[in-house]
Design an enzyme around this catalytic site. Structure first.
Site, PDB file in Angstrom:
ATOM      1  N   LEU A 181       0.824  -1.207   0.000  1.00  0.00           N
ATOM      2  CA  LEU A 181       0.000   0.000   0.000  1.00  0.00           C
ATOM      3  C   LEU A 181       0.857   1.256   0.000  1.00  0.00           C
ATOM      4  O   LEU A 181       0.440   2.307  -0.478  1.00  0.00           O
ATOM      5  CB  LEU A 181      -0.895   0.036   1.246  1.00  0.00           C
ATOM      6  CG  LEU A 181      -2.013  -0.992   1.341  1.00  0.00           C
ATOM      7  CD1 LEU A 181      -2.613  -0.983   2.749  1.00  0.00           C
ATOM      8  CD2 LEU A 181      -3.095  -0.706   0.310  1.00  0.00           C
ATOM      9  N   GLY A 182       2.029   1.152   0.604  1.00  0.00           N
ATOM     10  CA  GLY A 182       2.886   2.332   0.667  1.00  0.00           C
ATOM     11  C   GLY A 182       4.224   2.011   1.281  1.00  0.00           C
ATOM     12  O   GLY A 182       4.392   0.968   1.907  1.00  0.00           O
ATOM     13  N   GLY A 239       7.549   3.830   3.512  1.00  0.00           N
ATOM     14  CA  GLY A 239       7.959   4.991   4.292  1.00  0.00           C
ATOM     15  C   GLY A 239       9.411   4.875   4.666  1.00  0.00           C
ATOM     16  O   GLY A 239      10.152   4.116   4.046  1.00  0.00           O
ATOM     17  N   PHE A 266      11.135   3.568   7.296  1.00  0.00           N
ATOM     18  CA  PHE A 266      11.762   2.364   7.840  1.00  0.00           C
ATOM     19  C   PHE A 266      11.010   1.092   7.533  1.00  0.00           C
ATOM     20  O   PHE A 266      11.233   0.065   8.158  1.00  0.00           O
ATOM     21  CB  PHE A 266      11.926   2.479   9.354  1.00  0.00           C
ATOM     22  CG  PHE A 266      12.647   3.701   9.752  1.00  0.00           C
ATOM     23  CD1 PHE A 266      14.008   3.812   9.525  1.00  0.00           C
ATOM     24  CD2 PHE A 266      11.970   4.758  10.325  1.00  0.00           C
ATOM     25  CE1 PHE A 266      14.686   4.961   9.869  1.00  0.00           C
ATOM     26  CE2 PHE A 266      12.639   5.910  10.677  1.00  0.00           C
ATOM     27  CZ  PHE A 266      14.006   6.019  10.450  1.00  0.00           C
ATOM     28  N   ASP A 286       4.274  15.151  12.706  1.00  0.00           N
ATOM     29  CA  ASP A 286       4.538  14.825  11.297  1.00  0.00           C
ATOM     30  C   ASP A 286       3.265  14.927  10.455  1.00  0.00           C
ATOM     31  O   ASP A 286       2.974  14.069   9.631  1.00  0.00           O
ATOM     32  CB  ASP A 286       5.167  13.424  11.202  1.00  0.00           C
ATOM     33  CG  ASP A 286       5.995  13.236   9.928  1.00  0.00           C
ATOM     34  OD1 ASP A 286       6.269  14.237   9.231  1.00  0.00           O
ATOM     35  OD2 ASP A 286       6.357  12.083   9.622  1.00  0.00           O
TER      36      ASP A 286
HETATM   37  P1  ADP Z   1       5.875   5.898   7.449  1.00  0.00           P
HETATM   38  O1  ADP Z   1       5.995   6.077   8.932  1.00  0.00           O
HETATM   39  O2  ADP Z   1       6.931   4.980   6.943  1.00  0.00           O
HETATM   40  O3  ADP Z   1       5.766   7.185   6.704  1.00  0.00           O
HETATM   41  P2  ADP Z   1       3.003   5.542   7.103  1.00  0.00           P
HETATM   42  O4  ADP Z   1       2.257   5.012   8.279  1.00  0.00           O
HETATM   43  O5  ADP Z   1       2.879   7.001   6.852  1.00  0.00           O
HETATM   44  O6  ADP Z   1       4.529   5.077   7.200  1.00  0.00           O
HETATM   45  O7  ADP Z   1       2.560   4.748   5.784  1.00  0.00           O
HETATM   46  C1  ADP Z   1       3.198   4.969   4.530  1.00  0.00           C
HETATM   47  C2  ADP Z   1       2.165   5.007   3.404  1.00  0.00           C
HETATM   48  O8  ADP Z   1       1.467   3.748   3.339  1.00  0.00           O
HETATM   49  C3  ADP Z   1       1.056   6.058   3.588  1.00  0.00           C
HETATM   50  O9  ADP Z   1       1.448   7.316   3.079  1.00  0.00           O
HETATM   51  C4  ADP Z   1      -0.093   5.430   2.807  1.00  0.00           C
HETATM   52  O10 ADP Z   1       0.032   5.701   1.429  1.00  0.00           O
HETATM   53  C5  ADP Z   1       0.093   3.929   3.041  1.00  0.00           C
HETATM   54  N1  ADP Z   1      -0.722   3.494   4.201  1.00  0.00           N
HETATM   55  C6  ADP Z   1      -0.318   3.515   5.487  1.00  0.00           C
HETATM   56  N2  ADP Z   1      -1.269   3.054   6.322  1.00  0.00           N
HETATM   57  C7  ADP Z   1      -2.328   2.737   5.542  1.00  0.00           C
HETATM   58  C8  ADP Z   1      -3.647   2.227   5.825  1.00  0.00           C
HETATM   59  N3  ADP Z   1      -4.032   1.989   7.074  1.00  0.00           N
HETATM   60  N4  ADP Z   1      -4.477   2.007   4.772  1.00  0.00           N
HETATM   61  C9  ADP Z   1      -4.068   2.298   3.517  1.00  0.00           C
HETATM   62  N5  ADP Z   1      -2.862   2.787   3.194  1.00  0.00           N
HETATM   63  C10 ADP Z   1      -1.983   3.013   4.174  1.00  0.00           C
HETATM   64 MG    MG Z   2       6.381   7.655  10.242  1.00  0.00          MG
END
Ligand code: ADP
Ligand code: MG
Ligand code: MG
Length: 269
Positions: free
Chosen positions: A13-14, A16, A18, A131
Protein backbone atom coordinates in the site's frame (compact mmCIF):
# COMPACT_ATOMS: atom_id res chain seq x y z
CA UNK A 1 -3.18 -14.54 12.88
CA UNK A 2 -1.64 -12.85 9.87
CA UNK A 3 -0.58 -14.89 6.92
CA UNK A 4 3.01 -14.13 5.93
CA UNK A 5 2.14 -14.34 2.26
CA UNK A 6 0.31 -11.08 2.79
CA UNK A 7 3.67 -9.40 2.73
CA UNK A 8 4.30 -9.53 -0.97
CA UNK A 9 4.82 -6.88 -3.59
CA UNK A 10 1.30 -7.06 -5.00
CA UNK A 11 -0.25 -6.21 -1.61
CA UNK A 12 1.89 -3.16 -0.98
CA UNK A 13 0.00 0.00 0.00
CA UNK A 14 2.89 2.33 0.67
CA UNK A 15 6.49 2.77 1.66
CA UNK A 16 7.96 4.99 4.29
CA UNK A 17 11.18 5.69 6.09
CA UNK A 18 11.76 2.36 7.84
CA UNK A 19 9.37 -0.10 6.35
CA UNK A 20 6.42 -0.94 4.22
CA UNK A 21 2.66 -1.08 4.58
CA UNK A 22 0.74 -4.07 3.22
CA UNK A 23 -2.88 -4.91 2.72
CA UNK A 24 -3.80 -8.05 4.64
CA UNK A 25 -6.62 -10.07 6.14
CA UNK A 26 -7.25 -10.76 9.82
CA UNK A 27 -9.99 -13.21 8.82
CA UNK A 28 -12.10 -13.71 5.73
CA UNK A 29 -14.11 -10.58 6.43
CA UNK A 30 -11.66 -8.17 8.03
CA UNK A 31 -9.25 -6.33 5.75
CA UNK A 32 -6.45 -4.53 7.57
CA UNK A 33 -3.27 -2.63 6.80
CA UNK A 34 -0.08 -4.04 8.26
CA UNK A 35 2.84 -1.71 8.80
CA UNK A 36 6.06 -3.64 8.93
CA UNK A 37 9.13 -1.92 10.39
CA UNK A 38 12.57 -3.43 10.11
CA UNK A 39 13.94 -4.11 13.52
CA UNK A 40 17.56 -3.46 12.50
CA UNK A 41 16.93 0.25 12.13
CA UNK A 42 17.56 1.74 15.55
CA UNK A 43 14.90 4.36 15.04
CA UNK A 44 12.20 1.98 13.90
CA UNK A 45 12.00 0.38 17.36
CA UNK A 46 11.43 3.83 18.89
CA UNK A 47 8.83 4.72 16.30
CA UNK A 48 7.09 1.40 16.78
CA UNK A 49 6.88 1.83 20.55
CA UNK A 50 5.62 5.34 20.08
CA UNK A 51 2.86 4.35 17.71
CA UNK A 52 1.76 1.57 20.04
CA UNK A 53 1.97 3.58 23.25
CA UNK A 54 0.32 6.74 22.08
CA UNK A 55 -2.41 5.51 19.81
CA UNK A 56 -3.72 2.43 21.64
CA UNK A 57 -6.11 4.33 23.87
CA UNK A 58 -7.23 6.89 21.36
CA UNK A 59 -10.63 6.53 19.74
CA UNK A 60 -11.70 9.25 17.37
CA UNK A 61 -13.23 9.10 13.92
CA UNK A 62 -10.48 11.25 12.47
CA UNK A 63 -7.55 9.35 13.98
CA UNK A 64 -6.40 6.06 12.48
CA UNK A 65 -7.10 3.10 14.78
CA UNK A 66 -4.40 0.67 15.80
CA UNK A 67 -5.99 -2.79 15.99
CA UNK A 68 -3.02 -4.77 17.25
CA UNK A 69 0.73 -5.25 17.12
CA UNK A 70 3.48 -7.79 17.31
CA UNK A 71 7.14 -7.42 18.14
CA UNK A 72 8.14 -11.05 17.97
CA UNK A 73 10.74 -12.23 15.53
CA UNK A 74 12.68 -9.96 13.25
CA UNK A 75 9.83 -7.63 12.31
CA UNK A 76 7.79 -5.13 14.19
CA UNK A 77 4.20 -5.23 12.99
CA UNK A 78 1.42 -2.71 13.49
CA UNK A 79 -2.07 -3.81 12.48
CA UNK A 80 -4.06 -0.77 11.42
CA UNK A 81 -7.53 -0.15 10.08
CA UNK A 82 -7.45 -0.28 6.29
CA UNK A 83 -8.13 2.95 4.41
CA UNK A 84 -9.35 2.14 0.89
CA UNK A 85 -8.59 5.52 -0.65
CA UNK A 86 -4.98 5.70 0.54
CA UNK A 87 -3.28 8.97 1.33
CA UNK A 88 -4.36 12.51 0.55
CA UNK A 89 -1.25 13.47 -1.42
CA UNK A 90 -2.29 11.22 -4.32
CA UNK A 91 -5.46 13.28 -4.70
CA UNK A 92 -3.63 16.60 -4.72
CA UNK A 93 -0.74 16.03 -7.14
CA UNK A 94 -0.53 12.28 -7.54
CA UNK A 95 -2.28 9.86 -9.84
CA UNK A 96 -5.76 10.97 -8.78
CA UNK A 97 -5.15 14.73 -8.73
CA UNK A 98 -8.03 17.05 -9.45
CA UNK A 99 -10.69 14.54 -8.44
CA UNK A 100 -11.72 16.06 -5.09
CA UNK A 101 -14.57 18.53 -5.27
CA UNK A 102 -14.91 21.53 -2.94
CA UNK A 103 -17.27 19.81 -0.56
CA UNK A 104 -14.87 16.94 -0.14
CA UNK A 105 -11.94 19.29 0.39
CA UNK A 106 -13.89 21.22 2.97
CA UNK A 107 -14.86 18.02 4.80
CA UNK A 108 -11.26 16.83 4.75
CA UNK A 109 -9.97 20.11 6.20
CA UNK A 110 -12.59 19.98 8.95
CA UNK A 111 -11.92 16.33 9.71
CA UNK A 112 -8.19 16.88 10.13
CA UNK A 113 -8.91 19.86 12.39
CA UNK A 114 -11.22 17.73 14.53
CA UNK A 115 -8.63 14.99 14.84
CA UNK A 116 -5.98 17.52 15.85
CA UNK A 117 -8.31 19.21 18.32
CA UNK A 118 -8.82 15.81 19.95
CA UNK A 119 -5.07 15.13 20.23
CA UNK A 120 -4.43 18.59 21.61
CA UNK A 121 -7.35 18.98 23.98
CA UNK A 122 -8.76 15.68 25.15
CA UNK A 123 -5.91 14.39 27.28
CA UNK A 124 -4.26 15.39 30.50
CA UNK A 125 -1.11 16.15 28.54
CA UNK A 126 -1.32 17.37 24.97
CA UNK A 127 -0.27 14.91 22.29
CA UNK A 128 1.77 16.46 19.49
CA UNK A 129 1.83 14.49 16.26
CA UNK A 130 4.94 16.22 14.81
CA UNK A 131 4.54 14.82 11.30
CA UNK A 132 1.30 16.24 9.92
CA UNK A 133 1.51 16.18 6.11
CA UNK A 134 -0.61 15.04 3.17
CA UNK A 135 0.96 11.58 2.96
CA UNK A 136 0.02 10.97 6.61
CA UNK A 137 -3.64 11.81 6.06
CA UNK A 138 -5.55 8.72 4.91
CA UNK A 139 -9.01 8.65 3.35
CA UNK A 140 -11.93 6.29 3.95
CA UNK A 141 -14.05 4.98 1.08
CA UNK A 142 -16.25 8.08 1.39
CA UNK A 143 -13.26 10.45 1.65
CA UNK A 144 -13.37 11.10 5.37
CA UNK A 145 -9.84 11.85 6.61
CA UNK A 146 -7.96 10.09 9.38
CA UNK A 147 -4.61 11.23 10.72
CA UNK A 148 -2.10 8.36 10.57
CA UNK A 149 1.57 7.65 11.28
CA UNK A 150 2.13 8.36 14.98
CA UNK A 151 5.79 7.33 14.83
CA UNK A 152 7.03 10.79 15.81
CA UNK A 153 4.21 11.71 18.20
CA UNK A 154 5.17 13.02 21.65
CA UNK A 155 3.52 14.28 24.79
CA UNK A 156 3.97 18.01 25.06
CA UNK A 157 7.07 18.64 27.19
CA UNK A 158 6.41 20.59 30.40
CA UNK A 159 9.78 22.18 30.29
CA UNK A 160 11.07 23.37 26.94
CA UNK A 161 14.69 23.13 28.07
CA UNK A 162 14.43 19.34 27.89
CA UNK A 163 13.27 19.31 24.32
CA UNK A 164 15.49 17.36 22.02
CA UNK A 165 16.31 19.90 19.37
CA UNK A 166 17.29 17.27 16.85
CA UNK A 167 15.18 17.87 13.80
CA UNK A 168 12.24 15.52 13.40
CA UNK A 169 9.46 15.94 10.93
CA UNK A 170 9.34 16.81 7.28
CA UNK A 171 10.93 19.77 5.54
CA UNK A 172 8.39 22.19 4.23
CA UNK A 173 5.83 21.33 6.91
CA UNK A 174 7.85 22.21 9.99
CA UNK A 175 7.17 25.34 12.01
CA UNK A 176 10.17 27.69 12.00
CA UNK A 177 10.29 27.97 15.79
CA UNK A 178 10.63 24.21 16.04
CA UNK A 179 13.11 23.79 13.21
CA UNK A 180 15.34 26.61 14.45
CA UNK A 181 14.93 26.66 18.24
CA UNK A 182 13.50 23.22 18.92
CA UNK A 183 10.51 24.82 20.60
CA UNK A 184 7.85 22.12 20.70
CA UNK A 185 4.18 22.81 21.32
CA UNK A 186 0.85 21.97 19.73
CA UNK A 187 1.35 24.98 17.46
CA UNK A 188 3.88 22.87 15.57
CA UNK A 189 1.00 20.67 14.38
CA UNK A 190 -1.19 23.67 13.71
CA UNK A 191 1.49 25.12 11.48
CA UNK A 192 1.88 21.88 9.52
CA UNK A 193 -1.88 21.68 9.26
CA UNK A 194 -1.87 25.17 7.78
CA UNK A 195 0.54 23.96 5.11
CA UNK A 196 -1.76 21.00 4.41
CA UNK A 197 -4.74 23.36 4.16
CA UNK A 198 -2.86 25.37 1.56
CA UNK A 199 -2.02 22.19 -0.31
CA UNK A 200 -5.65 21.08 -0.29
CA UNK A 201 -6.83 24.45 -1.52
CA UNK A 202 -4.14 25.03 -4.12
CA UNK A 203 -3.50 21.43 -5.18
CA UNK A 204 0.21 22.19 -5.03
CA UNK A 205 2.96 20.61 -2.97
CA UNK A 206 4.17 22.47 0.11
CA UNK A 207 7.73 22.37 -1.17
CA UNK A 208 6.60 24.10 -4.33
CA UNK A 209 4.68 26.64 -2.33
CA UNK A 210 7.80 27.32 -0.29
CA UNK A 211 10.30 27.29 -3.09
CA UNK A 212 8.49 29.95 -4.99
CA UNK A 213 7.52 31.47 -1.62
CA UNK A 214 4.96 32.67 -3.97
CA UNK A 215 2.84 35.47 -2.63
CA UNK A 216 0.72 34.92 -5.65
CA UNK A 217 -0.08 31.35 -4.70
CA UNK A 218 -0.78 32.24 -1.09
CA UNK A 219 -2.98 35.11 -2.11
CA UNK A 220 -4.76 32.89 -4.56
CA UNK A 221 -5.25 30.16 -1.97
CA UNK A 222 -6.49 32.69 0.55
CA UNK A 223 -9.06 34.07 -1.88
CA UNK A 224 -10.29 30.61 -2.74
CA UNK A 225 -10.47 29.80 0.93
CA UNK A 226 -12.58 32.84 1.67
CA UNK A 227 -14.85 32.24 -1.26
CA UNK A 228 -15.38 28.52 -1.10
CA UNK A 229 -14.74 27.43 2.43
CA UNK A 230 -15.16 30.34 4.77
CA UNK A 231 -18.64 31.04 3.53
CA UNK A 232 -19.68 27.44 3.88
CA UNK A 233 -18.29 27.29 7.40
CA UNK A 234 -20.22 30.37 8.38
CA UNK A 235 -23.40 28.91 6.93
CA UNK A 236 -22.88 25.71 8.84
CA UNK A 237 -22.09 27.29 12.17
CA UNK A 238 -25.78 28.01 12.39
CA UNK A 239 -26.52 24.36 13.04
CA UNK A 240 -26.63 22.56 16.35
CA UNK A 241 -22.96 21.73 16.46
CA UNK A 242 -22.14 25.40 16.61
CA UNK A 243 -19.57 25.15 19.35
CA UNK A 244 -17.59 22.41 17.68
CA UNK A 245 -17.72 24.18 14.34
CA UNK A 246 -16.48 27.42 15.86
CA UNK A 247 -13.67 25.68 17.63
CA UNK A 248 -12.58 23.92 14.49
CA UNK A 249 -12.96 27.12 12.52
CA UNK A 250 -10.63 28.88 14.94
CA UNK A 251 -8.02 26.22 14.40
CA UNK A 252 -8.28 26.60 10.64
CA UNK A 253 -7.99 30.39 10.91
CA UNK A 254 -4.98 30.15 13.18
CA UNK A 255 -3.37 27.55 10.98
CA UNK A 256 -3.81 29.67 7.90
CA UNK A 257 -2.62 32.79 9.63
CA UNK A 258 0.51 31.27 11.09
CA UNK A 259 1.35 29.62 7.83
CA UNK A 260 0.67 32.66 5.76
CA UNK A 261 3.46 35.02 6.66
CA UNK A 262 6.26 32.71 7.82
CA UNK A 263 6.15 30.80 4.55
CA UNK A 264 7.54 33.68 2.58
CA UNK A 265 10.09 34.49 5.30
CA UNK A 266 11.00 30.91 6.01
CA UNK A 267 14.74 30.30 6.16
CA UNK A 268 16.16 27.80 3.74
CA UNK A 269 16.82 24.53 5.54
P1 ADP B 1 5.87 5.90 7.45
O1 ADP B 1 6.00 6.08 8.93
O2 ADP B 1 6.93 4.98 6.94
O3 ADP B 1 5.77 7.19 6.70
P2 ADP B 1 3.00 5.54 7.10
O4 ADP B 1 2.26 5.01 8.28
O5 ADP B 1 2.88 7.00 6.85
O6 ADP B 1 4.53 5.08 7.20
O7 ADP B 1 2.56 4.75 5.78
C1 ADP B 1 3.20 4.97 4.53
C2 ADP B 1 2.16 5.01 3.40
O8 ADP B 1 1.47 3.75 3.34
C3 ADP B 1 1.06 6.06 3.59
O9 ADP B 1 1.45 7.32 3.08
C4 ADP B 1 -0.09 5.43 2.81
O10 ADP B 1 0.03 5.70 1.43
C5 ADP B 1 0.09 3.93 3.04
N1 ADP B 1 -0.72 3.49 4.20
C6 ADP B 1 -0.32 3.51 5.49
N2 ADP B 1 -1.27 3.05 6.32
C7 ADP B 1 -2.33 2.74 5.54
C8 ADP B 1 -3.65 2.23 5.82
N3 ADP B 1 -4.03 1.99 7.07
N4 ADP B 1 -4.48 2.01 4.77
C9 ADP B 1 -4.07 2.30 3.52
N5 ADP B 1 -2.86 2.79 3.19
C10 ADP B 1 -1.98 3.01 4.17
MG1 MG C 1 6.38 7.65 10.24
MG1 MG D 1 4.16 8.59 6.78
Amino acid sequence: QLATNNFCEENILGRGGFGEVFKGNLDVKTVVAVKKLQVYHARSKDEFENEVKLITHIHHRNLLRLLGWSSEGSDLLLVLEYMPNGSLDQFLWGAKSGTLDWNQRYEIIFGIARGLAHLHNEFHVKIIHRDIKSSNILLTDDFKPKIADFGLARFQPEDQSHVNTKFAGTLGYTAPEYALQGHLSDKVDTYSFGVVVLEIISGRRSTEVNRSSSDYLLEHAWKLYEKKIHKKCIDETLDSKQYEQEHVMNIIEIALLCTQSPVSKRPTM
